[in-house]
Design a protein around this motif. Sequence first.
Motif, PDB file in Angstrom:
ATOM      1  N   UNK A  11      26.887  27.392 103.593  1.00  0.00           N
ATOM      2  CA  UNK A  11      27.486  27.180 104.898  1.00  0.00           C
ATOM      3  C   UNK A  11      26.513  26.789 105.991  1.00  0.00           C
ATOM      4  N   UNK A  12      25.274  26.591 105.669  1.00  0.00           N
ATOM      5  CA  UNK A  12      24.330  26.156 106.691  1.00  0.00           C
ATOM      6  C   UNK A  12      23.803  24.783 106.345  1.00  0.00           C
ATOM      7  N   UNK A  32      12.494   9.821  95.910  1.00  0.00           N
ATOM      8  CA  UNK A  32      13.301   9.733  97.124  1.00  0.00           C
ATOM      9  C   UNK A  32      14.753   9.493  96.736  1.00  0.00           C
ATOM     10  N   UNK A  33      15.411  10.550  96.276  1.00  0.00           N
ATOM     11  CA  UNK A  33      16.820  10.482  95.886  1.00  0.00           C
ATOM     12  C   UNK A  33      17.557  11.650  96.524  1.00  0.00           C
ATOM     13  N   UNK A  34      18.871  11.509  96.622  1.00  0.00           N
ATOM     14  CA  UNK A  34      19.722  12.595  97.106  1.00  0.00           C
ATOM     15  C   UNK A  34      20.768  12.889  96.039  1.00  0.00           C
ATOM     16  N   UNK A  35      20.561  13.933  95.234  1.00  0.00           N
ATOM     17  CA  UNK A  35      21.525  14.245  94.171  1.00  0.00           C
ATOM     18  C   UNK A  35      22.912  14.593  94.691  1.00  0.00           C
ATOM     19  N   UNK A  36      23.024  14.925  95.986  1.00  0.00           N
ATOM     20  CA  UNK A  36      24.302  15.361  96.553  1.00  0.00           C
ATOM     21  C   UNK A  36      24.946  14.300  97.445  1.00  0.00           C
ATOM     22  N   UNK A  37      24.412  13.093  97.410  1.00  0.00           N
ATOM     23  CA  UNK A  37      25.084  11.971  98.050  1.00  0.00           C
ATOM     24  C   UNK A  37      26.390  11.698  97.311  1.00  0.00           C
ATOM     25  N   UNK A  38      27.475  11.437  98.033  1.00  0.00           N
ATOM     26  CA  UNK A  38      28.785  11.330  97.382  1.00  0.00           C
ATOM     27  C   UNK A  38      28.868  10.161  96.410  1.00  0.00           C
ATOM     28  N   UNK A 209      27.480  20.333 102.865  1.00  0.00           N
ATOM     29  CA  UNK A 209      27.877  18.975 103.198  1.00  0.00           C
ATOM     30  C   UNK A 209      29.391  18.942 103.418  1.00  0.00           C
ATOM     31  N   UNK A 210      29.942  17.760 103.552  1.00  0.00           N
ATOM     32  CA  UNK A 210      31.377  17.623 103.818  1.00  0.00           C
ATOM     33  C   UNK A 210      32.217  18.296 102.740  1.00  0.00           C
ATOM     34  N   UNK A 413      32.325  16.495  93.475  1.00  0.00           N
ATOM     35  CA  UNK A 413      31.969  17.903  93.617  1.00  0.00           C
ATOM     36  C   UNK A 413      30.456  18.005  93.540  1.00  0.00           C
ATOM     37  N   UNK A 414      29.871  18.951  94.256  1.00  0.00           N
ATOM     38  CA  UNK A 414      28.411  19.086  94.279  1.00  0.00           C
ATOM     39  C   UNK A 414      27.810  19.465  92.932  1.00  0.00           C
TER      40      UNK A 414
END
Length: 429
Positions: A11-12, A32-38, A209-210, A413-414
């Motif tokens: 939640x933060x 430089x990657x974001x595993x939680x990008x949708x 995230x969202x 889903x994350x």
Amino acid sequence: MTINSTARCPFSGMPAAIDEPAEQRIEAPVMDVDPFDEATLASPYAMHERLREADGDVVYIPAYDIYAVARYDAVRETLENWQHFSSAAGVGLANFNSEKPWRAPSLLLEADPPQHDAPRAALEKILGARKLRRYHDEWRQTAHELLGGLLNDGTTVSNDGAVELDAVTEISEVYPLSVFPDAVGLQQEGRANLLPYGNFAFNAFGPRNRLVTDDLETIGPVFEWIGNQCPREALNEDGFGDDIWRAADQRHITEEQAPLIVRSLLTAGVDTTVYGISAVLYHLASNPDQYARLRENPQLVRRVFEEALRLESPVQTFFRTTTTEVTIGGTTLPENQKVLMFLGAANRDPRRWENPDAFDLTRDPSGHLAFGSGVHQCVGQHVARLEASCVMEALIERVERIEFIAPPQRHINNTLIGWDSLPIRFVPA
């Protein structure tokens, strides 16, 4: 049940900027990657390849101040080495060593031996393959009734008798909710809460995230319902839940542990199976030659589920936390460091699997990591296998061909990977 809104995860916000010396990260390639990008969550395969083919078994992802492993051997080693890669600090991004969990930690997912041992042993006995045999006939009949109803009452029927449907909402979600809650001993009212609860819980293993925040205003009643199902008086006799409480009577576990173990069943017992059955249906529709092979060789029913899980692992990622300075493949990780394990990437590692991106029923998929490995390997895997095999047995008896009628739609889903929609066409046998 209250939600702790002060914890960083779920939640933060994102972790604070890294202010440690760069020299501490020099052993691992920086990715430089974001595993939680949708977009990445919907199709992670290109990122997986980059992670696997980096210069070393371990990479560092600065966006979240985490290390990551994606090669099969490194992921398996991390899963099995609970002494150095702890689950007790949380299997999500949050580090329970320094942050308050958003709910009481799971005695199965978020505990290590010896605290993990008694709950695990009790549930292994309750959910063992031999114990589950009593459900096979009933669950198989339920699968036949579901498939028969869809074929007989389908809303769109073509000249060849084919029926068009959404395999997610009409099979993958309906079937587990038809058999699993009864087996647990849940009350009838409110069972639809199981899907949003599991979806939120697995999202909560990622960052805020969202995918997390969009559900915060509506998830409270769902949590309340789940909490109300865990006490003994809420459960029917002779179900998995009652078995758990009887294990407390026999002092195999404590009375305080019993409701938490029931909650663990409700957290992971539906969504993952929904996604697994969807994976089978997706790959059979995508590979008509393999479906024909399956119908010609019904003994492959068990293998088709394992191969689908290998290729489309419902649980894509889990975290561990280092308990000491530890080395993987020449890279030394510091103590109390979050490590993200890419199970889905490991299951498509060409170092382990020949032609890993192909759905191939001639392959032996044993050894895949979709259920994890080691002391934390999924304790409910036999339940998932039985549910999937019952659906597949009914399918190959009743359906000659499976075809897409529109592009599938991913569910984001994350932690999990699956579909919101699989529009398909069943041609009856």
